[in-house]
Design a protein around this motif. Structure first.
Motif, short mmCIF file in Angstrom:
data_model
loop_
_atom_site.label_atom_id
_atom_site.label_comp_id
_atom_site.label_asym_id
_atom_site.label_seq_id
_atom_site.Cartn_x
_atom_site.Cartn_y
_atom_site.Cartn_z
N GLU A 283 19.80 -76.60 -26.47
CA GLU A 283 20.36 -77.95 -26.56
C GLU A 283 21.60 -78.02 -27.46
N TYR A 284 21.98 -76.93 -28.11
CA TYR A 284 23.09 -77.01 -29.05
C TYR A 284 24.40 -77.35 -28.34
N THR A 285 25.27 -78.07 -29.06
CA THR A 285 26.51 -78.59 -28.47
C THR A 285 27.70 -77.70 -28.81
N LEU A 286 28.82 -78.04 -28.23
CA LEU A 286 30.05 -77.27 -28.44
C LEU A 286 30.49 -77.27 -29.90
N LEU A 287 30.26 -78.37 -30.59
CA LEU A 287 30.74 -78.51 -31.97
C LEU A 287 29.68 -78.13 -33.01
N SER A 288 28.62 -77.50 -32.57
CA SER A 288 27.53 -77.14 -33.49
C SER A 288 27.79 -75.79 -34.15
N GLY A 289 27.14 -75.57 -35.27
CA GLY A 289 27.23 -74.28 -35.94
C GLY A 289 26.65 -73.16 -35.11
N GLU A 290 25.60 -73.48 -34.32
CA GLU A 290 24.98 -72.47 -33.46
C GLU A 290 25.97 -71.95 -32.42
N PHE A 291 26.73 -72.88 -31.82
CA PHE A 291 27.74 -72.43 -30.85
C PHE A 291 28.79 -71.58 -31.54
N LEU A 292 29.23 -72.00 -32.72
CA LEU A 292 30.25 -71.25 -33.45
C LEU A 292 29.76 -69.85 -33.77
N ARG A 293 28.48 -69.73 -34.18
CA ARG A 293 27.93 -68.42 -34.52
C ARG A 293 27.84 -67.51 -33.31
N ARG A 294 27.40 -68.08 -32.19
CA ARG A 294 27.20 -67.27 -31.00
C ARG A 294 28.49 -67.00 -30.22
N HIS A 295 29.35 -68.01 -30.14
CA HIS A 295 30.47 -67.92 -29.19
C HIS A 295 31.84 -68.28 -29.76
N GLY A 296 31.91 -68.53 -31.07
CA GLY A 296 33.19 -68.88 -31.66
C GLY A 296 34.25 -67.81 -31.44
N LYS A 297 33.87 -66.55 -31.64
CA LYS A 297 34.81 -65.45 -31.44
C LYS A 297 35.24 -65.34 -29.98
N HIS A 298 34.29 -65.56 -29.08
CA HIS A 298 34.64 -65.51 -27.65
C HIS A 298 35.65 -66.59 -27.28
N LEU A 299 35.46 -67.81 -27.79
CA LEU A 299 36.36 -68.91 -27.46
C LEU A 299 37.76 -68.66 -28.00
N ILE A 300 37.83 -68.10 -29.19
CA ILE A 300 39.15 -67.73 -29.73
C ILE A 300 39.80 -66.67 -28.83
N GLY A 301 38.99 -65.72 -28.38
CA GLY A 301 39.52 -64.66 -27.52
C GLY A 301 40.01 -65.17 -26.18
N THR A 302 39.24 -66.04 -25.53
CA THR A 302 39.65 -66.53 -24.20
C THR A 302 40.84 -67.49 -24.29
N THR A 303 40.91 -68.29 -25.36
CA THR A 303 42.03 -69.24 -25.47
C THR A 303 43.33 -68.53 -25.83
N THR A 304 43.28 -67.60 -26.76
CA THR A 304 44.52 -66.93 -27.18
C THR A 304 45.08 -66.03 -26.09
N THR A 305 44.21 -65.29 -25.41
CA THR A 305 44.71 -64.37 -24.38
C THR A 305 45.29 -65.15 -23.20
N TRP A 306 44.66 -66.26 -22.82
CA TRP A 306 45.20 -67.06 -21.71
C TRP A 306 46.52 -67.71 -22.11
N PHE A 307 46.61 -68.19 -23.35
CA PHE A 307 47.85 -68.78 -23.85
C PHE A 307 48.99 -67.76 -23.79
N LEU A 308 48.76 -66.56 -24.30
CA LEU A 308 49.80 -65.54 -24.36
C LEU A 308 50.17 -65.04 -22.96
N LEU A 309 49.17 -64.90 -22.09
CA LEU A 309 49.45 -64.47 -20.71
C LEU A 309 50.35 -65.46 -19.99
N ASP A 310 50.04 -66.75 -20.11
CA ASP A 310 50.78 -67.75 -19.32
C ASP A 310 52.19 -67.98 -19.83
N ILE A 311 52.47 -67.64 -21.08
CA ILE A 311 53.87 -67.67 -21.53
C ILE A 311 54.70 -66.76 -20.63
N ALA A 312 54.19 -65.55 -20.41
CA ALA A 312 54.92 -64.58 -19.59
C ALA A 312 54.83 -64.92 -18.11
#
Length: 531
Positions: A283-312
């Motif tokens: 039941e944990y939400t996007l803004l919860s500490g549980e999400f950050l612990r489990r998937h915070g690194k993944h979200l940083i990875g998917t957002t930054t790589t897509w941002f940098l790819l689409d510039i090019a």
């Protein structure tokens, strides 16, 4: 905690309903790509139609600010639509909002072609208004198509199926060039103005103005984008809601088992108690500490790589009309009339897409389950960076060797698509839990469109005058941004061969436990047996 309906989806053999889902979702991306990139084929024509000044003795040209708005406003709409529809996809269901995006795309594609006004400024304002809302509808297709396909697919072919949906973008880009090329050829055939006048005599000075029929041509090109969306709408409405949403978010195990039992043609046990336990544990939400612990690194990875790819990626696609004359693929504007310029630009775009862009998408489809998402993304970013660096460093020399220039330029497109342009779409659809999967994909995609806007409003503006020094510096900048994408890829994990619930930790585990792609590959490599 194994749930029968999810296990049935993960282990199902590939069958007709998988193919149907790919086509239905893929036609949305075909439409998306056509609508976003067809503007590149006609933007120069708009300048010659609405901004021609006979006193200059030169072809009309869109002012920089107008050019950026015409080519970039749809990206702003796309970013907004991704966030809006991605959130609704998690709150209301994937299917409920899936048809709305197509309706918007149909209406706004038609209205874009009917842009009206008594002055050049008013026509461009109307066009930009409708292209913003066209982009808004397109934006919704990203998270919804990716999420629906990932939740329908089995775990052994999931990556290939999601990549196949996205590969329809390549088909859309090809058709954007093909349709513009065909229509401009037809209009040229029925127009009296000369196609070429390198040194026009006084009586032919209007070669730099535009045949009146050309005003119909660009409108038809834009309106054709409504056709595939119209065809797809009925089939989208017939698709059932995904079993993962019905079971894990709505908590309706019986309906999920019924829906998937029909498409898989098997009987599936409902297991309402297991579904209720599963739902309560996640039941944990996007803004919860549980999400950050489990998937915070993944979200940083998917957002930054897509941002940098689409510039090019978007810098390449939106500025190619200005690079083609330097490559010798098209004539300078001063030497051709408006329709011939559209024909040459569309033909060059078609050739680059057919032999560079298009193959990259489908090589990803063929190899993604063998090499994995992580390796393909690393290869793509590295090779894009390498080829752009070579073009930047050797730009002056390459101008005299147009075929080498074209090959290197085409390879950057190939490795964008056999690489991060495909994998940045696939990974967010697999890494995150069902409750926030659509939203997380939307956030990642919106960051990509933020990068696209850097390309549209930044890089495109910088290189608009086709100054060779500026283009050289732009290529070096894009090579650097791609290399950053290479390093940020290490924040995501490999997902091939695992169920969505295992990847996200919804099955009672802890997802990938923060393991990166390279670490996962090392864990999965068989160890030698020692005596």
């Amino acid at each position: 905690m194994a749930i029968a309906v999810l296990n049935a989806l993960d282990t199902a053999r590939t069958q007709w309903y998988h193919m149907t889902a790919i086509v239905i979702a893929g036609m949305g991306f075909f439409t998306d790509a056509y609508d976003l990139f067809c503007i590149s084929t006609v933007s120069k024509l708009l300048g010659r139609l609405y901004y021609y000044d006979p006193s200059t003795g030169k072809p009309g040209k869109l002012p920089v600010s107008v050019n950026n708005l015409v080519t970039g406003v749809a990206l702003v709409g796309t970013l907004s639509g991704q966030l809006f529809f991605g959130y609704l996809g998690d709150k209301l269901g994937r299917k409920k909002v899936y048809g709305i995006t197509l309706i918007m795309m149909v209406i706004c594609a038609i209205c874009s072609g009917l842009s009206f006004g008594s002055t050049a400024g008013s026509v461009m304002t109307t066009l930009c208004f409708f292209r913003f809302w066209l982009g808004f509808g397109i934006g919704g297709d990203y998270p919804l198509s990716a999420t629906i396909m990932s939740e329908y697919a089995n775990k052994s072919t999931r990556g290939a199926f999601i990549a196949a949906v996205f590969a329809m973008q390549g088909v859309g880009i090809i058709f954007a060039g093909l349709v513009s090329m065909t229509l401009s050829a037809l209009f040229l055939h029925y127009c009296d103005a000369p196609a070429f006048k390198t040194k026009p005599p006084v009586e032919y000075s209007d070669v730099f103005s535009t045949q009146p029929e050309a005003d119909y041509m660009w409108r038809i090109v834009l309106m054709i984008g409504a056709l595939p969306a119209i065809v797809t709408f009925y089939w989208r409405m017939k698709m059932p809601e995904t079993a993962r949403y019905t079971a894990l978010i709505e908590g309706n195990a019986k309906q999920a088992a019924t829906d998937m039992g029909q498409v898989l043609e098997i009987e599936i046990q409902a297991e309402q108690d297991k579904v209720a336990q599963f739902k309560a544990a996640n039941e944990y939400t996007l803004l919860s500490g549980e999400f950050l612990r489990r998937h915070g690194k993944h979200l940083i990875g998917t957002t930054t790589t897509w941002f940098l790819l689409d510039i090019a990626f978007y810098s390449q696609n939106l500025t190619q009309k200005d690079i083609f004359p330097l490559m010798g693929l098209t004539d300078k504007a001063e030497n051709v009339n408006a329709l011939m310029e559209v024909f040459q630009t569309s033909k060059a775009m078609f050739i680059v897409a057919m032999f560079g862009t298009f193959p990259g998408y489908w090589v990803t489809v063929l190899l993604i389950e063998k090499l994995g998402r992580f390796k393909i993304q690393l290869i793509g970013f590295f090779m894009m960076s390498l080829f752009m660096f070579i073009i930047g460093v050797k730009y002056v020399e390459l101008k005299g060797h147009k075929y080498w220039f074209a090959i290197l330029y085409g390879l950057t497109f190939f490795f964008a698509n056999f690489g991060p342009n495909s994998t940045t779409f696939v990974l967010p659809a697999e890494l995150f839990p069902t409750r926030v999967r659509s939203t997380c994909h939307a956030i990642s995609a919106a960051c990509g469109k933020a990068g696209a806007m850097v390309g549209a409003f930044g890089v495109q503006t910088y290189t608009l005058d086709a100054n060779q020094n500026k283009i050289r510096k732009a290529m070096l900048f894009l090579a650097f941004s791609n290399m950053l994408g290479f390093f940020f890829t290490f924040l995501v994990t490999e997902t091939k061969g695992r169920s969505l619930e295992e990847i996200s930790g919804e099955d009672g585990g802890n997802g990938s436990n923060g393991v990166t792609g390279s670490q996962y590959e090392a864990q999965m490599t068989p160890k030698p047996v020692t005596s």
